[in-house]
Motif scaffolding. Structure first.
Motif, PDB file in Angstrom:
ATOM      1  N   VAL A 174       3.055   0.637 -10.073  1.00 44.15           N
ATOM      2  CA  VAL A 174       2.040   1.238  -9.205  1.00 44.15           C
ATOM      3  C   VAL A 174       0.680   1.111  -9.862  1.00 44.15           C
ATOM      4  O   VAL A 174       0.485   1.532 -11.009  1.00 44.15           O
ATOM      5  N   LEU A 175      -0.259   0.537  -9.134  1.00 40.58           N
ATOM      6  CA  LEU A 175      -1.642   0.420  -9.590  1.00 40.58           C
ATOM      7  C   LEU A 175      -2.476   1.497  -8.911  1.00 40.58           C
ATOM      8  O   LEU A 175      -2.587   1.522  -7.680  1.00 40.58           O
ATOM      9  N   LEU A 176      -3.034   2.407  -9.699  1.00 46.30           N
ATOM     10  CA  LEU A 176      -3.934   3.439  -9.189  1.00 46.30           C
ATOM     11  C   LEU A 176      -5.363   2.978  -9.462  1.00 46.30           C
ATOM     12  O   LEU A 176      -5.748   2.779 -10.619  1.00 46.30           O
ATOM     13  N   CYS A 222       2.876  -2.102  -6.189  1.00 42.01           N
ATOM     14  CA  CYS A 222       2.264  -1.187  -5.225  1.00 42.01           C
ATOM     15  C   CYS A 222       0.847  -0.843  -5.659  1.00 42.01           C
ATOM     16  O   CYS A 222       0.478  -1.017  -6.825  1.00 42.01           O
ATOM     17  N   GLN A 223       0.078  -0.338  -4.716  1.00 40.76           N
ATOM     18  CA  GLN A 223      -1.313   0.000  -5.011  1.00 40.76           C
ATOM     19  C   GLN A 223      -1.740   1.227  -4.198  1.00 40.76           C
ATOM     20  O   GLN A 223      -1.350   1.386  -3.045  1.00 40.76           O
ATOM     21  N   MET A 224      -2.563   2.066  -4.830  1.00 39.53           N
ATOM     22  CA  MET A 224      -3.025   3.285  -4.168  1.00 39.53           C
ATOM     23  C   MET A 224      -4.266   3.793  -4.871  1.00 39.53           C
ATOM     24  O   MET A 224      -4.427   3.602  -6.086  1.00 39.53           O
ATOM     25  N   ARG A 225      -5.148   4.392  -4.129  1.00 38.46           N
ATOM     26  CA  ARG A 225      -6.309   5.032  -4.743  1.00 38.46           C
ATOM     27  C   ARG A 225      -5.851   6.237  -5.557  1.00 38.46           C
ATOM     28  O   ARG A 225      -5.051   7.042  -5.104  1.00 38.46           O
ATOM     29  N   ALA A 226      -6.343   6.319  -6.777  1.00 38.97           N
ATOM     30  CA  ALA A 226      -5.864   7.351  -7.698  1.00 38.97           C
ATOM     31  C   ALA A 226      -6.094   8.758  -7.171  1.00 38.97           C
ATOM     32  O   ALA A 226      -5.229   9.621  -7.291  1.00 38.97           O
ATOM     33  N   PRO A 278       0.838  -1.201   0.000  1.00 38.71           N
ATOM     34  CA  PRO A 278       0.000   0.000   0.000  1.00 38.71           C
ATOM     35  C   PRO A 278       0.873   1.250   0.000  1.00 38.71           C
ATOM     36  O   PRO A 278       1.937   1.265   0.622  1.00 38.71           O
ATOM     37  N   LEU A 279       0.420   2.266  -0.703  1.00 40.61           N
ATOM     38  CA  LEU A 279       1.184   3.512  -0.782  1.00 40.61           C
ATOM     39  C   LEU A 279       0.440   4.656  -0.116  1.00 40.61           C
ATOM     40  O   LEU A 279      -0.787   4.696  -0.091  1.00 40.61           O
TER      41      LEU A 279
END
Length: 250
Positions: free
Chosen positions: A121-123, A153-157, A100-101
């Motif tokens: 990175v997945l937004l 990694c993953q984060m809400r855009a 998580p970022l």
């Protein structure tokens, strides 16, 4: 005064006695060399290379099945090669999960980390209900487990980029050596809701994050991986399986 004589020539490339006479006297040019020997030589070389590399796509189990068919020393050279590949994969697999970022740590966890390995990175969409985001979230977890030498990694855009529209999610940002090497906006170029694990693996190969002959690519079908067809997965989730899978990132 000599007058030019028009010599009839039906086909200057034909192998006829008349044309041979004309070529001898320079009336028509010599025939170009036949490409056939060159083509045959290229085909022979291609067949030779194919034979020499016939075991390149074989894993250890498949090599074991060929013990009665192949030279032992030749087989052993490929076994050693496979063992070395597996050893390298094991020693470099240091991530093996989706990270998580947060925005304050983005520079450290992504830009700086990309000096040592590829960072993807997945937004995702803000609500978490965007079907394409849900599909890629699932594939992201599979990829992270399979390719532990790559940091996923993953984060809400909208938490990463203020006002980032949901219609542009999921977005994938591929980093290496502090720079974005590729950007994928939505799953359109990967196959939409039909995106599979192989679709993303193809991108990894194109980036150079995974080598074309990587043993993990060879094993994907045998392991049943790559079944990540979006339509099937989403239909399986509709009966109540749509728990907030990315709620950890809210």
């Amino acid at each position: 005064m000599d007058m030019p004589v028009n010599v009839p020539v039906d086909d200057p490339n034909a192998d006829t006695e008349w044309n041979d006479i004309l070529r001898k006297h320079g009336v028509i040019p010599e025939k170009p060399p036949s490409p056939t020997p060159v083509i045959e030589e290229a085909l022979t070389e291609a067949r030779r290379l194919a034979h020499e590399n016939r075991l390149e796509s074989k894993d250890l189990d498949e090599l074991a099945e060929l013990e009665d068919e192949e030279d032992e020393d030749f087989l052993d050279s490929y076994r050693q090669k496979r063992f070395q590949e597996l050893s390298t994969i094991q020693s470099t697999s240091i991530y093996n999960q989706v990270y998580p970022l947060t925005k304050p740590d983005y520079a450290r966890d992504v830009t700086a980390a990309s000096q040592h390995s590829f960072v993807l990175v997945l937004l995702t969409s803000s609500s978490g209900t965007n079907p394409e985001s849900q599909l890629l979230i699932e594939l992201w977890r599979e990829l992270a487990r399979k390719y532990g030498d790559i940091k996923f990694c993953q984060m809400r855009a909208d938490l990463c980029i203020e006002g980032y529209p949901d219609r542009n999610t999921p977005t994938v940002l591929c980093y290496r050596e502090g720079e974005i090497r590729r950007q994928i906006v939505t799953l359109r170029e990967l196959g939409g809701m039909g995106t599979r694990l192989e679709s993303v693996e193809k991108v990894l190969v194109e980036l150079g994050a995974v080598k074309q002959g990587d043993v993990r690519l060879r094993k994907r079908r045998d392991n049943g991986e790559g079944r990540g067809n979006g339509g099937i997965r989403q239909s399986e989730r509709k009966g109540g399986g749509e728990e907030d899978e990315d709620s950890d990132w809210d």
